[in-house]
Structure formats: structure tokens, C-alpha cells
Scaffold this active site. Structure first.
Site, PDB file in Angstrom:
ATOM      1  N   ASP A  27       3.925  -4.709  -1.183  1.00  0.00           N
ATOM      2  CA  ASP A  27       3.804  -6.796  -1.346  1.00  0.00           C
ATOM      3  C   ASP A  27       5.096  -6.427  -2.725  1.00  0.00           C
ATOM      4  O   ASP A  27       5.334  -5.612  -3.220  1.00  0.00           O
ATOM      5  CB  ASP A  27       2.654  -6.831  -1.741  1.00  0.00           C
ATOM      6  CG  ASP A  27       3.225  -8.506  -1.959  1.00  0.00           C
ATOM      7  OD1 ASP A  27       3.663  -9.154  -1.434  1.00  0.00           O
ATOM      8  OD2 ASP A  27       2.775  -9.037  -2.655  1.00  0.00           O
ATOM      9  N   ASP A  83      -1.560  -8.288  -4.650  1.00  0.00           N
ATOM     10  CA  ASP A  83      -1.923  -8.428  -5.739  1.00  0.00           C
ATOM     11  C   ASP A  83      -2.376  -9.964  -5.321  1.00  0.00           C
ATOM     12  O   ASP A  83      -2.804 -10.606  -5.922  1.00  0.00           O
ATOM     13  CB  ASP A  83      -0.798  -9.278  -6.327  1.00  0.00           C
ATOM     14  CG  ASP A  83      -0.049 -10.140  -6.821  1.00  0.00           C
ATOM     15  OD1 ASP A  83       0.317 -11.033  -6.803  1.00  0.00           O
ATOM     16  OD2 ASP A  83       0.759  -9.437  -5.441  1.00  0.00           O
ATOM     17  N   ASP A  86      -2.039  -9.990   1.134  1.00  0.00           N
ATOM     18  CA  ASP A  86      -2.983  -8.513   1.015  1.00  0.00           C
ATOM     19  C   ASP A  86      -4.042  -8.028   1.422  1.00  0.00           C
ATOM     20  O   ASP A  86      -4.286  -6.882   1.718  1.00  0.00           O
ATOM     21  CB  ASP A  86      -2.076  -7.433  -0.165  1.00  0.00           C
ATOM     22  CG  ASP A  86      -0.706  -9.017  -0.825  1.00  0.00           C
ATOM     23  OD1 ASP A  86       0.044  -8.450   0.108  1.00  0.00           O
ATOM     24  OD2 ASP A  86      -0.540  -8.761  -1.755  1.00  0.00           O
TER      25      ASP A  86
END
Length: 1210
Positions: free
Chosen positions: A425, A870, A874
């Protein structure tokens, strides 16, 4: 920020052109018409009691990410244990041990199995308990809920029900999916940060319906009621269809009125909302999947080895049963002393086939030591201890947050050493979501002396790389010229960064009022005013500093306002129709407060890629100030406004190369009549109720945003998390591929690509996009797919035809295009193209697309994937990847709760993989190979003896010896190998990242090595048995001349086995601690202590082993000499093999070990540096690749220089 103060000042909807517009009551939209499946949900507002019973009873707000619960733990955990082949075999053996054919007692078979399975299940329960505790931290968060009579009180999130009225305050997460009713702003506007859901950093503007705005205080909800009919729970984050029935009227609901769970309220004092979807019905949880059961590749391969050993077990058991049947048929009648005709089915000469069948069962149990029952348990213990060392690693401890690394599951430790592709990410993982104003270009002049993190990292690497060239180079001019370039690049590091948050700029030409002495003063003045005026932020007085902090929609805007303030243009007040700026022209003069009347504001959208504000200054002049993407601004410049275009473009390219985010700034003077005519058209479009209102607004806005004059450009640094460029560079040197999957727009993703050195100048970018749907309105989906496929085919062909070995390609694709490329008929072509590229960036992707891309890479390449993120967006890819890593940052814990490992910063991934991954892979691989080796060496001696004794089913060893072999006498050495072994130290792992490739290439657990260890075990079993039998066969054993009996020879063979396998593991180890010495030599000592104590027990318990060590073995020299001879004969071939390998075909770590042992790393630093530079995988990403490209460029320049000078030389 107090709600009342703001409400008294401003109606925020007046600031927005393209969003948050309330239609007049007379022009209200029609309610949505829907019926049938998918639209059955009914919510009674402020009446949660009606949702206690069916049909209106919905899921609770309790969430769980655990694998098990109290009911499912036993069946699911047992299934997990017995899907392991070895455990299934031993379960069958334990059941058969209850019959008369068993060679051992039932207790000796059932007890070890229960111990092994029970301990493994306890470990699973402990890990799941930790997940449960983290879930409860979220479930027990408090929310303010209407309890009746206009009174709000705290209630845990898990107890929220559909229909509850919730009050959420600034910077709090939304506890469920809510319909916004009102906010602290007069017109029901609120700002929401959805970074946790889609990765976007810009704040989203949500609005309440006009009809619910009066309910804006606690007491007003005393009698509030309403009914919502809406869609059923679904995973779509960006759609919502429903109607609100209130005061006998029906109002349509849109996605802009829905506040999603795990998004956060920003820049708004409070909002009121009614709960629509709770718990696992909420959209964010609908996007998540159940926690999968992941197994490592080594564990799966271990099952295949057990199949092989089981096949060997069946083979020798069949041989044994056939031999027993033959003996029973032809020789048993002669052995009258066995009483073969006394109705014994186990050895009936009249039914040899049946006797052979019974003996097959006996043999299957007897030879069961070929399959190590303690293998799984020992590996579990090793993995748990490895996980503890990961948790305790202080190099992965974040001091700022006090967060250590955490191995949330220990099943995948060795997978960390076999990763091929990392899917990451962006926001919150690579970046901090903090912007620093670093450089700018004004009137064709570039300002800003500080370097970006990318420049500093590249300069350091260049200094290291050229340090060696500097010492070994022979061409003085060559070295000096490169040195000069390096100094220029890296000098800025000395200047240091400003401590002002959001302002990293340093250039004396503009600071401290010196800008007033610049030649293009008018342009500089306009530049600063655009920064201070062109935005939608709100100033908030800071009592501590006496200045202002800014509540901005995006971090970029905040950085611009801080920069304007530091340059002397402080934005200090916003009213409904004006902006006040304190302008300070000199440090010695006081500020002058100037008011700019806001006439219109054309806000930023991802489609427009620009923002404009039209203001009237104190002199009555009307200006349009515009900022946006350079490509958009440049095409709107007037002929006279392009004076600085060429040089500004050069500066923008330079800023982009070092990873900075850029915007172009421009302006236009407007005549009163021109503005008046345009404003009439604009207001007419703004109040239109036609379906094409936004298109009309866009067209009319475009009319005024023309004939602009370019002033300059800004360059802000999207602050990466500490150490990100260095970490990515090290991972690239270790041979890992890195993909970035982000919800951000393409321009932002590309900028971050440059910041992280995933992109660089000279790298050929392949952008795969969907054709403009407006232009292709007549085309079908098939035509769009054909166009995308053509782009992929052309790109693949371009890569194949590339002749430059240093050429690097980057693939950039957006979420809309991914929708097509992830379909079955195109995904293989897309994957092949992506694999051929040095870096891949996917932008505007949804959480589901992240998971689908991860699955494609995992299944398409067949290699190990690691996903790191995080946020809640995700979770899908973290669960889909072979290894999921969660960043335990400030944006919730959803990613961490779904992950296998959690770390506080992205930079810790370097150590997690390159150090712990490398160690864990080699340790586990060597431990498993050794396990099979020792069990083959031990188990086959039982077969040899049974064949030697006429396939009688007689064990040569005492049953206690066999039970303790795996449990006590050889268990601790293999655990110490799996926990403490280090081929090289952690510092060496980081200095020689190419060592990591031993894992992805599977050098220590391929079939060649596995069969090699099996062959070693076969050889040792032959030596132990036959050498012992040959020595003892006709030799006098006791002083009286008696030969050895079965117990003596069996104990001698067992002693030889213990010495052989423990000396073998000592030869495997490269790194000894006192713990390993204690485990290895202590295990051998334990054998003698056990033998002594066991022999001292009554013959009722010790049987033939009574006083065997004291009276029989210890006094016999042949016992000790046989032990020494057999141990040497077994281990000398392995010693010869590793000596030959180290001399003639050494592996990378062998060379490093030798250098360290001879201290050449200290005595010969040049050689050490040369070896380090060679120990990097050739990579085309990371700042090392950027440095390599720069050095090649410099070498090319210098070569040309000397070639042109050579003909001139006499």
C-alpha cells in the site's frame, strides 16, 4: 474548534461548486424506486428496540477476525492437526496399538501423539487468543449513543444496534455505517478521512439532508423518528441507494450522506448519525474475508517427503510381511518350541497369508520411527521461539510509538525467507501523509537549497560506490570529475531541515523578507498571494504559539499555507465572503492586513485536476488565481502568459526526478463586465436541476479558466516514512520485486514512485489506461478490452525488442483498466507484461482489486508473495498473500488484526525479511532435513535387525529407548539448530543482501538436498547396523569370553546412533553458543545418565537392561571402540563433502565466513568493499539503480570528453 463558533461564521457549502449542493425544497429529487431482492433492509431511526426481533433483527456490531470460537475450536483445530499426514498416520497407529498385533504397548503410542497434538493445539489457541484480545480492543471502544429523552451516553461499539442515534466528535472513527443527520456546521457539511478504506489522503465532503438539519443538538432527538428503506449489505464502498421517510415525506439518499465505519471525522466538531449497517454487515467488513489458514511452502513440501517415507515404510513392511509369511509356511512347523499349532492366528503355518497380513500391521507400527512423530512438534517449538526472537528484536522496535514487531502467527516464519514479490500500500505504509514545502520556481528562477530524502539517500550511496573507484581508479581526471559531481549532490545534507512542520524550505533569497529584493518582484508577490488565497482551508487560532493552524482538506494545502506564512503572507481569517491575509514585506515592518473578497470558488476534483478562486482586492481589481497539474495549466496559458513555460518545465522535471509533488500556479486579471457576464451563466448552471448540471458547471468553469499567465510552480515532499528509500533499495538488492497498490490518483502514485526510487528519469513508463468513455460512447465493452489488450501487446513487444541491457520499464495502470485486465481472457498477458517490468504501480484500485491483483501474482507466478499495508482497505490483499504484514500505525488496527506479522514502520520490513527471513528459512530447512536424516538412520536399523532375525517382529531396542529417541535424546539439538543457527550475522545479512536469494531459489530445501540427506541417513543406518553386527558377531564381550546378547548389541547400536546423529548436527552448525554446546553434548550425556538410572531400576521395569551399563557395557573396551569407530565412519563422508564444497564450489556464505574468520574484513577493506558491491542483485529500482545510471551517464560524458581531446593531443 467549537461548533457554535464556526456555524456562526460560515456555511461551508458555499465554498463548493461541484459537490454538496442542496437543491431547493421545490426542486427536490424524486425518491428512489426499488423493490425485490437486494433492497429489503428497513431501519427504524431512534427505535433500536424494534430491531431486537425478526424480521428486523440484524447483525450486532461485534466484529471478530479470529479463526476459532469456543464452539468451533475443537473440531477445526483437530482438523488442522490431522490434515498433516504424519499425525494422521500416528492416529491410525495409536488405534492399532490397542490390538494384539501391536509390538509396543498402547500407552507408548497414544501418549506421544496426545502430547504432540495437544501442544500444537494449545499454541493455536494462544495465537487466536491474541487476535481475540485485539478484536476486543476495537469492540470495547466507546461511542456516544442516544439513550432516550435527548440524553447521550457512552456505549461500547459492540453493543450498538441498527437504528441507534450516534454522536461522533472530531478525530473519532465512525463505529458503524451511519446516515448523517446534521453536523456542527449550519448546513450539515462534514469532512471525512477515508484513508483507512481507500488509501486516499484528501478529505471527502459529506452532507446531511436539508430535512434533518434541525436535529443538531442532543435535546432535539427526544422525539425524533424516521424510517429508512435501503439496499442490503454489500461490499461496494462508493454506492448506496435508499430512501428516508420523515414527516410523512420520502427523501432519496445518496452515497454522499453515508459515513462508513473506520473512516474518521476531520475538521468538524461533531456529527449526528443513525446506524444503518453494523458489524460484519458494514461495507468495510463486507470487503474483508475470513482469516485463511496459511501453510508455508516448506510445510507443504514436508508433506510430500512424508508421503515418500510412508511409501518406503509400506514397502519394507510388505517385504517384512512376505518374509514372515514364507517363514511361517516353510520353517515355522520345524520350530516346535514356539507351539505353532496352538490356535495362534498370528503365526499359523496353515494360514501363512493371514499371518503375513497380521504381521504387516505389526511392521507398520514397528517401522513407524521412519516417520518422526515429534517432527511437527519440534518444528512448532522452533517456530514459536523464532517468533519470540522476532518480537524481541530491538532493531524493529519503534521508540516513538513504543511498538515492537510482532509475529502474530509462527506458521510462516520460513516463508519470510522465500519472498519473491512485495505488494505494498502507499498511504500510511510508504508515506506519513505529511507534506513539506521544499522548493519552488518563481518567474523562471528555482528556489530551495534543501535536498529531498531521495537525493540524500542517492548521494550517500554514490559516495559509497565511488569511494572504491576513488581508491582503485587510475585516471585522475576521471575520479576528480565524479567526485565533484558527488559533492555537489550531497552537500545539501549539511544544511539540515527546518523544524517547522510542513516547511522544509531554505533559501536566503526568499526568507526573512529578502524576496523583496528579487528582480521579478511582482511575480513573487503574486506567487505568495496565490498560496495564501487559493484554497478552502479554515484558520484556527493556536493559544500556545499565538499563531494559526490550518484545517485543510489535504496535506498539500496545509503545506502551502504554512509556506505562505513563513514567507510573510499569513492567512488569518475566513468569513462567508472574504479572506484576510496579513502581509509582511520586511522583518522590520509590521504586517498589513488585506482583505480579499471571494467572488467565486471552483473547487478541485480528480477530473478537473485544478482549483481556482476569483477574488476582488482592496483596489477593486478582480483576479482569478488558479493552481493545478502542470499539464492542465500549461494548455490554458495565454500567448503572453508563456514567458516562463520552458524554464519552469525544466524545473518541474528536476523536482519530479527527486520525488517531489508539483503544482503550477497561474493567474488572470478579469474585467468587471467580463466577470459579470460569466457569473450570470455560472449561477444559472449552479441552480439548474437538470441531470447534466455538473457538465454545465465544468464547461462554464473552463470558459473563465483560460488565457492564464504562468507565475511559477511549487514542489512539496510527500514525507516518506523514515528509511523507506533505503529499505526499498536494500530489498531490490536482495532481488525482490516491489509493486505499489494504492487508491490515490495516478499523478500522486507516480510522484511517490519517484520518491521511493521505484521510478527514475530514463526509465520508460508504460501507462495502460482505459480510453475516454465520452469519446467512445458508441463502443462496446469488447472494443475497450481490445484497445487495452493492444496496449499490453505493444508494450510487451517493445520490451522484447529493447537492446539496451540497462533499460528499465515501469508499468502504471489504474483501477478502471484493472477491471478489464483481471478478467480471465486477459490476466495472463497483463501478468507477463508486469513481470517483465522493473516496477509496477496500480493506482485508483479498490480493496477488492488489491486482493485480486495479489491472487493473480501469487497463482500466476507460483512464487511467494508478501502484502503490506496499514488500513482496512488492505485487509483483502493481506489475507490473500502468502504472507500478510500489517503496519501498526495510527490509522486503526484492521490491517494488523488480519496480518501474519506486524511492524510499526515500513523500514523494519528490511530486517524482517533480509535478516529474520534468511535465518528462519535456513534454520527450518536444515532442521527438517536433519530430522528426516536421523529418523532414517535410526528407523532402518530396526528393519535390518528384523530381517536378520527372520522377520520375527522383534525390536532390537528397548521400548523406552525408542520412545525417548525423538522426545529427549535428539530433540534439543535440533531445536537449538532451528533457533540459534546463524550462517552469518545480522550485520552481514544487511551488508550482503544477495544472500537472501538462497531462500527464493530454495537452495537448502530442494529435492537434490532432501534426497542427499535421505541418502546420508541410509548410509549411516547401514554402517551402524552392519559394522556393529560384524564387530560383535563372533567376538568375546565379557571377561569370561561370553558373546554379547541382544540387549547388549541393541544398546551398543543405539549408543552409536546417538553419537552419530549428535555429531552430525554439530558439523551442520556454523554458529555455536553455549546453549548449542549444552544441547548437543548434553543430549549424549543424558543418554548415559538415563542408561545408568534405568539399569539401576528393578528388573521388573528395566528387563534385560538391568545394570547393563555398569556390569556389561562400561567394562567392555569393544563397546567404546565400536562407538568411536562407527561414529567416525558415519560422519567422515559428510566432513569430506563439506570440505570439498568449501574448497572447490563454495556458496556465498562460505566465502563470507572465511573472510570473517581470517579477519580480512578488517585487514583488507578494499577487498571487503569489492565483495560487498558484488553481493547485490542487479536491480533497476532503488536509489542504487539511480546511482548506477548516474555513474554510467558520467562515464559516458567523460569518455566523450577524452575522445574529443585525444585528437588535439600532440
Amino acid at each position: 474548534m467549537t461548533g457554535g463558533r464556526i456555524r456562526g461564521k460560515i456555511r461551508r457549502s458555499n465554498l463548493y461548486t461541484f459537490a454538496c449542493l442542496h437543491a431547493d425544497a421545490t426542486e427536490a429529487e424524486e425518491p428512489h424506486q426499488f423493490s425485490g431482492p437486494g433492497y429489503s433492509r428497513i431501519v427504524y431511526c431512534n427505535e433500536p428496540r424494534r430491531h431486537v426481533k425478526k424480521p428486523f433483527k440484524y447483525r450486532s456490531n461485534y466484529i471478530s477476525t479470529t479463526k476459532y470460537n469456543i464452539i468451533t475450536f475443537l473440531p477445526k483445530a483437530l482438523f488442522e492437526q490431522f490434515r498433516r499426514v504424519a499425525n494422521l498416520y500416528f492416529l491410525l497407529a495409536a488405534l492399532l496399538s490397542l490390538t494384539a498385533v501391536a509390538p509396543f504397548s498402547a500407552v507408548s503410542m497414544i501418549a506421544p501423539l496426545a502430547f504432540v497434538v495437544g501442544l500444537s493445539m494449545a499454541k493455536e489457541a494462544l495465537e487466536d487468543w491474541r487476535r481475540f484480545i485485539q478484536d476486543m480492543k476495537v469492540n470495547m471502544r466507546k461511542a456516544k449513543v442516544h439513550k432516550g429523552d435527548g440524553v447521550f451516553g457512552p456505549k461500547p461499539w459492540m453493543k450498538l444496534r441498527v437504528g441507534d442515534i450516534v454522536k461522533v466528535e472530531k478525530d473519532q472513527f465512525f463505529p458503524a455505517d451511519l446516515l448523517i443527520l446534521s453536523s456542527s456546521y449550519e448546513d450539515g457539511i462534514c469532512y471525512v478521512e477515508t484513508m483507512n478504506l481507500d488509501g486516499e489522503t484528501n478529505l471527502k465532503v459529506k452532507r446531511a439532508l436539508e430535512v434533518t438539519l434541525p436535529w443538531d443538538e442532543d435535546a432535539t432527538f427526544k422525539d425524533f423518528t424516521g424510517k429508512i428503506r435501503c439496499e442490503d449489505p454489500n461490499p461496494s464502498l462508493y454506492t448506496f441507494v435508499g430512501n428516508l421517510e420523515c414527516d410523512r415525506q420520502v427523501y432519496p439518499l445518496e452515497p454522499s450522506q453515508i459515513l462508513l465505519r473506520d473512516s474518521k471525522l476531520r475538521n468538524t466538531a461533531y456529527v449526528y448519525g443513525v446506524v444503518i449497517f453494523t458489524g460484519h454487515d458494514s461495507k468495510v467488513m463486507q470487503n474483508s474475508t475470513e482469516s485463511p489458514s496459511k501453510r508455508s511452502r516448506i510445510e507443504k513440501q514436508m508433506d510430500k517427503i512424508i508421503y515418500i517415507l510412508f511409501s518406503l515404510l509400506v514397502l519394507i513392511s510388505v517385504i517384512s510381511s512376505i518374509g514372515f509369511a514364507v517363514k511361517t509356511a516353510f520353517q515355522m512347523p520345524k520350530w516346535w518350541y514356539l507351539k505353532p499349532f496352538d490356535n495362534s492366528k498370528l503365526y499359523d503355518p496353515n494360514k501363512p497369508a493371514l499371518s503375513g497380513l497380521f504381521h504387516l500391521i505389526t511392521a507398520l507400527i514397528l517401522y513407524g520411527y521412519l516417520i518422526p512423530i515429534s517432527l511437527y512438534l519440534s518444528i512448532e517449538v522452533v517456530k514459536v521461539l523464532q517468533a519470540m526472537f522476532i518480537n524481541w528484536d530491538m532493531h524493529m522496535y519503534d521508540d516513538e510509538t513504543g511498538t515492537p514487531a510482532q509475529a502474530r502467527t509462527s506458521n510462516l516464519n520460513e516463508e519470510l525467507g522465500q519472498v519473491d514479490t512485495i505488494l505494498s500500500d502507499k498511504t500510511g505504509t510508504l508515506t506519513c501523509n505529511q507534506m513539506d514545502f521544499l522548493k519552488c520556481s518563481i518567474a523562471g528562477v528555482s528556489y530551495g537549497m534543501n535536498s529531498s530524502e531521495v537525493e540524500l539517500a542517492a548521494a550517500q550511496q554514490m559516495a559509497i560506490d565511488l569511494g572504491g573507484s576513488h581508491r582503485t581508479g587510475t585516471n585522475g581526471g576521471y575520479v576528480s570529475e565524479i567526485e565533484l559531481e558527488t559533492v555537489v549532490t550531497s552537500n545539501d545534507k549539511k544544511t539540515g531541515k527546518s523544524k517547522i512542520k510542513g516547511f522544509g524550505f531554505e533559501d536566503s533569497r526568499l526568507t526573512n523578507g529578502n524576496w523583496s529584493r528579487e528582480p521579478n518582484l511582482g511575480d513573487v508577490l503574486l506567487f505568495f498571494r496565490i498560496l495564501a488565497i487559493c484554497h478552502t482551508a479554515i484558520p484556527e487560532a493556536n493559544a500556545e504559539t499565538g499563531g494559526f493552524t490550518y484545517e485543510a482538506e489535504s496535506p498539500d494545502e496545509g503545506a502551502f499555507l504554512v509556506a505562505a506564512r513563513e514567507f510573510g503572507f499569513e492567512f488569518c481569517k475566513r468569513t462567508q465572503s472574504s479572506i484576510l491575509v496579513r502581509e509582511r514585506y520586511s522583518p522590520s515592518e509590521g504586517p498589513i492586513e488585506r482583505e480579499y473578497k471571494i467572488l467565486n470558488l471552483l473547487d478541485f476534483t480528480s477530473k478537473r485536476k485544478r482549483m481556482s478562486v476569483i477574488v476582488r482586492d482592496e483596489d477593486g481589481q478582480i483576479f482569478l488565481f488558479c493552481k493545478g497539474a502542470d499539464s492542465i495549466i500549461f494548455e490554458r496559458l495565454s500567448k503572453n502568459g508563456r514567458m516562463y513555460e520552458e524554464v519552469t518545465t525544466k524545473h518541474l522535471n528536476e523536482y519530479g526526478e527527486v520525488g517531489l509533488r508539483t503544482l503550477a500556479l497561474s493567474y488572470r486579471k478579469l474585467e468587471e463586465a467580463e466577470f459579470s457576464d460569466w457569473n450570470k451563466e455560472f449561477l444559472k448552471a449552479k441552480t439548474s436541476i437538470n441531470g447534466d448540471r455538473e457538465a454545465m458547471l465544468e464547461r462554464i468553469s473552463d470558459m473563465i479558466e483560460r488565457d492564464l499567465v504562468l507565475v511559477g510552480a511549487t514542489a512539496v515532499e510527500d514525507k516518506l516514512q523514515p528509511g523507506v528509500p533505503q529499505c526499498i533499495d536494500k530489498l531490490a538488492q536482495a532481488g525482490l520485486k516491489i509493486w505499489v497498490l494504492t487508491g490515490d490518483k495516478m499523478e500522486t502514485a507516480i510522484n511517490i514512485g519517484y520518491s521511493c526510487s521505484l521510478l527514475r528519469q530514463g526509465m520508460k513508463k508504460i501507462c495502460i489506461t482505459t480510453p475516454n468513455t465520452d469519446m467512445l460512447a458508441q463502443d462496446t465493452k469488447e472494443a475497450v478490452k481490445e484497445n487495452i489488450l493492444m496496449q499490453i501487446t505493444n508494450a510487451s513487444q517493445m520490451i522484447k525488442l529493447e537492446n539496451d541491457p540497462h533499460a528499465a520499464f515501469a508499468l502504471i495502470i489504474d483501477g478502471k483498466t484493472l477491471t478489464y485486465t483481471l478478467e480471465n481472457d486477459m490476466k495472463i498477458q497483463f501478468l507477463n507484461l508486469a513481470v517483465d517490468c522493473a516496477s509496477v504501480i496500480c493506482c485508483r484500485v479498490s480493496p477488492k482489486q488489491k486482493a485480486l491483483v495479489t491472487r493473480l501474482v501469487k497463482e500466476g507466478t507460483g512464487k511467494t508473495t508478501l502484502a503490506i499495508g496499514d488500513g482496512a482497505n488492505d485487509v483483502g490483499m493481506i489475507q490473500e498473500a502468502d504472507i500478510g504484514v500489517g503496519i501498526s500505525g495510527v490509522e486503526g488496527m484492521q490491517a494488523v488484526m488480519a496480518s501474519d506479522f506486524s511492524i510499526a514502520q515500513f523500514r523494519f520490513l528490511e530486517r524482517l525479511l533480509v535478516v529474520h527471513g534468511h535465518w528462519c528459512y535456513k534454520r527450518i530447512a536444515q532442521a527438517i532435513c536433519y530430522f528426516f536424516y536421523k529418523n532414517i538412520a535410526f528407523g532402518l536399523t530396526i528393519f535390518y535387525f528384523e530381517a536378520f532375525t527372520g522377520f520375527s517382529g522383534q525390536a532390537v531396542y528397548d521400548s523406552w529407548y525408542m520412545m525417548l529417541f525423538n522426545v529427549m535424546l535428539t530433540a534439543l539439538p535440533v531445536i537449538s539448530l532451528g533457533v540459534f543457527e546463524q550462517d552469518v550475522s545480522s550485520e552481514i545479512c544487511l551488508q550482503f543482501p544477495a544472500l537472501y536469494q538462497q531462500g527464493p531459489r530454495n537452495l537448502f530445501f530442494d529435492w537434490y538436498r532432501i534426497f542427499g540427506w535421505m541418502g546420508n541417513g541410509l548410509y549411516c543406518s547401514l554402517v551402524i547396523f552392519f559394522l556393529s553386527i560384524i564387530i560383535f558377531y563372533d567376538q568375546a564381550f565379557r571377561s569370561g569370553g561370553q558373546t554379547a546378547d541382544m540387549s547388549a548389541i541393541g544398546t551398543t547400536m543405539f549408543t552409536c546412533t546417538i553419537w552419530t546423529v549428535n555429531c552430525q548436527i554439530a558439523l551442520i552448525m556454523s554458529h555455536f553458543t553455549w546453549i548449542q554446546h549444552l544441547c548437543v553434548w548434553g543430549s549424549i550425556a543424558t543418554w548415559y545418565i538415563f542408561l545408568l538410572l534405568y539399569g539401576m531400576m528393578s528388573p521388573v521395569y528395566s528387563g534385560d537392561s538391568y545394570q547393563i551399563l555398569v556390569e556389561a557395557l562400561a567394562p567392555a573396551p569393544i563397546y567404546w571402540s565400536t562407538t568411536l569407530l562407527v561414529t567416525l565412519a558415519c560422519n567422515l563422508p559428510y566432513l569430506a563433502h563439506i570440505s570439498f564444497q568449501r574448497c572447490f564450489n563454495p556458496m556465498d556464505h562460505h566465502i563470507i565466513q572465511e573472510i570473517k574468520y581470517l579477519k580480512k574484513d578488517v585487514e583488507d577493506r578494499i577487498m571487503w568493499t569489492r565483495e560487498r558491491s558484488k553481493a547485490r542483485q542487479e536491480t533497476k529500482i532503488g536509489f542504487s539503480a539511480r546511482v548506477d545510471a548516474k555513474i554510467r551517464q558520467l562515464r559516458g560524458k567523460i569518455s566523450k570528453k577524452y575522445l574529443t581531446q585525444a585528437p588535439m593531443s600532440p
